[in-house]
Design a protein around this motif. Structure first.
Motif, PDB file in Angstrom:
ATOM      1  N   UNK A  78     -35.355 -15.981 -38.747  1.00  0.00           N
ATOM      2  CA  UNK A  78     -33.974 -15.590 -38.447  1.00  0.00           C
ATOM      3  C   UNK A  78     -33.382 -14.809 -39.611  1.00  0.00           C
ATOM      4  N   UNK A  79     -33.569 -15.317 -40.829  1.00  0.00           N
ATOM      5  CA  UNK A  79     -33.050 -14.626 -42.008  1.00  0.00           C
ATOM      6  C   UNK A  79     -33.669 -13.233 -42.143  1.00  0.00           C
ATOM      7  N   UNK A  80     -34.989 -13.138 -41.939  1.00  0.00           N
ATOM      8  CA  UNK A  80     -35.679 -11.853 -42.044  1.00  0.00           C
ATOM      9  C   UNK A  80     -35.168 -10.882 -40.988  1.00  0.00           C
ATOM     10  N   UNK A  81     -35.005 -11.358 -39.755  1.00  0.00           N
ATOM     11  CA  UNK A  81     -34.536 -10.492 -38.673  1.00  0.00           C
ATOM     12  C   UNK A  81     -33.139  -9.949 -38.960  1.00  0.00           C
ATOM     13  N   UNK A  82     -32.226 -10.815 -39.383  1.00  0.00           N
ATOM     14  CA  UNK A  82     -30.853 -10.378 -39.629  1.00  0.00           C
ATOM     15  C   UNK A  82     -30.785  -9.418 -40.824  1.00  0.00           C
ATOM     16  N   UNK A  83     -31.599  -9.653 -41.845  1.00  0.00           N
ATOM     17  CA  UNK A  83     -31.639  -8.729 -42.978  1.00  0.00           C
ATOM     18  C   UNK A  83     -32.240  -7.389 -42.565  1.00  0.00           C
ATOM     19  N   UNK A  84     -33.260  -7.439 -41.714  1.00  0.00           N
ATOM     20  CA  UNK A  84     -33.889  -6.208 -41.209  1.00  0.00           C
ATOM     21  C   UNK A  84     -32.879  -5.379 -40.425  1.00  0.00           C
ATOM     22  N   UNK A  85     -32.131  -6.026 -39.567  1.00  0.00           N
ATOM     23  CA  UNK A  85     -31.124  -5.321 -38.769  1.00  0.00           C
ATOM     24  C   UNK A  85     -30.048  -4.728 -39.679  1.00  0.00           C
ATOM     25  N   UNK A  86     -29.636  -5.476 -40.669  1.00  0.00           N
ATOM     26  CA  UNK A  86     -28.553  -5.025 -41.558  1.00  0.00           C
ATOM     27  C   UNK A  86     -28.986  -3.851 -42.441  1.00  0.00           C
ATOM     28  N   UNK A  87     -30.183  -3.937 -43.042  1.00  0.00           N
ATOM     29  CA  UNK A  87     -30.559  -2.947 -44.047  1.00  0.00           C
ATOM     30  C   UNK A  87     -31.471  -1.834 -43.509  1.00  0.00           C
ATOM     31  N   UNK A  88     -32.255  -2.108 -42.478  1.00  0.00           N
ATOM     32  CA  UNK A  88     -33.141  -1.079 -41.916  1.00  0.00           C
ATOM     33  C   UNK A  88     -32.460  -0.343 -40.770  1.00  0.00           C
ATOM     34  N   UNK A  89     -31.860  -1.097 -39.852  1.00  0.00           N
ATOM     35  CA  UNK A  89     -31.141  -0.448 -38.746  1.00  0.00           C
ATOM     36  C   UNK A  89     -29.703  -0.106 -39.119  1.00  0.00           C
ATOM     37  N   UNK A  90     -29.222  -0.725 -40.183  1.00  0.00           N
ATOM     38  CA  UNK A  90     -27.826  -0.568 -40.600  1.00  0.00           C
ATOM     39  C   UNK A  90     -26.866  -0.850 -39.431  1.00  0.00           C
TER      40      UNK A  90
END
Length: 312
Positions: A70-82
């Motif tokens: 969950x943490x990885x997914x939310x960080x991915x969405x925030x920083x990779x997908x912005x």
């Protein structure tokens, strides 16, 4: 903008939508292959681990992977997908916590009533299993970790993949079906499959379909988040059995043979349709056909370069 169109608020890119799902799904599939290749008795493995560590520690270990993902997914969405957490969660201007709590308490009430009616009708089927100290540990672990586990599954399937596939294919129906099938089939290694047989897939896929439908009709993930958290948390607190994936220090222990009608058919074909009607009335859902099978258009105020460079 509708729920799937929220994906356009971030940096698109089809490859970006494959990384986290491939990692998670790949891990689950490798586990399934190992179980099949080495003929592992998963139920026995769980019993052996519980005998060494106890139910509560085993539960923590079982949930930890989902918390990390969950943490990885939310960080991915925030920083990779912005993309913001709000736009991943809902088409509304902010996350509607009242919706989450409404779905949580409604399904919690139905689940609790279902269990206690079953106990009254057949008290021999449910053994009193309440041990205050162990139950308190379960309660703390459950409240802190189970909603994170269920939230990961919702954000991955009914959030991230539903939006990503929908934006890529300009469709609502295709991501609804695809995510429901993947969600259901990933439960194939659960001990429940060995006990019920393949018919239990009707429950898992049906649950995924139900959660996807309410997400599309409500244009947000809030109801699915509340329902799924209630389903796993209240279930873990109330009833355990030797053949379930979660074996906990719950109030009751189910000694009966699993019943297809009670455990699968009634929830999927009676409770889920009734919940759909309840939610539809409360939130005034309309235009069901368009919301479930309509096309997804690129919002007019989104730069087409974002779509061309990102998705194609």
């Amino acid at each position: 903008m509708n729920y799937i169109q929220q994906a356009y608020k971030g940096d698109l890119g089809f490859w970006k939508y494959t990384v986290i799902p491939v990692l998670f799904i790949g891990m689950v599939v490798l586990n399934m292959i190992a179980i099949e290749m080495f003929d592992i008795d998963q139920g026995q493995v769980i019993r052996d681990e519980i005998a060494k560590k106890g139910e509560n520690l085993m539960l923590i270990e079982s949930l930890a992977t989902f918390v990390v993902f969950l943490a990885v997914l939310l960080l991915w969405v925030k920083f990779i997908h912005r993309q913001s957490l709000t736009s991943l969660t809902t088409s509304r201007s902010k996350i509607d916590w009242k919706r989450i709590w409404f779905a949580f308490f409604v399904w919690s009430g139905i689940t609790a009533a279902y269990v206690f009616v079953g106990y009254l009708l057949d008290p021999d089927a449910l053994q009193w299993n309440f041990k205050p100290n162990k139950f308190l540990g379960l309660l703390v672990i459950g409240v802190l970790m189970i909603p994170l586990q269920t939230s990961f599954e919702e954000y991955l399937f009914r959030g991230y993949l539903l939006q990503g596939i929908g934006a890529k294919l300009k469709s609502r129906m295709i991501p609804l079906i695809v995510t429901s099938l993947i969600f259901g089939l990933l439960h194939f290694a659960n001990p429940e499959v060995g006990k019920f047989g393949n018919i239990v897939m009707l429950y898992y896929i049906g649950t995924g379909l139900f959660l996807g439908i309410i997400t599309l009709l409500d244009e947000g993930l809030e109801l699915a988040l509340g329902f799924h958290a209630a389903n796993n948390l209240i279930g873990a607190l109330l009833v355990t059995a030797d053949w379930t994936a979660f074996q906990t220090n719950s109030i009751f222990k189910d000694l009966s043979e699993p019943n297809v009608y009670i455990n699968i058919l009634i929830p999927v074909f009676i409770f889920y349709p009734l919940l759909l009607l309840l939610f539809a009335k409360k939130y005034s859902w309309n235009n069901w056909k368009e919301k479930l099978v309509g096309k997804v258009e690129r919002p007019a105020d989104i730069d087409p370069i974002n779509e061309i460079e990102g998705i194609v």
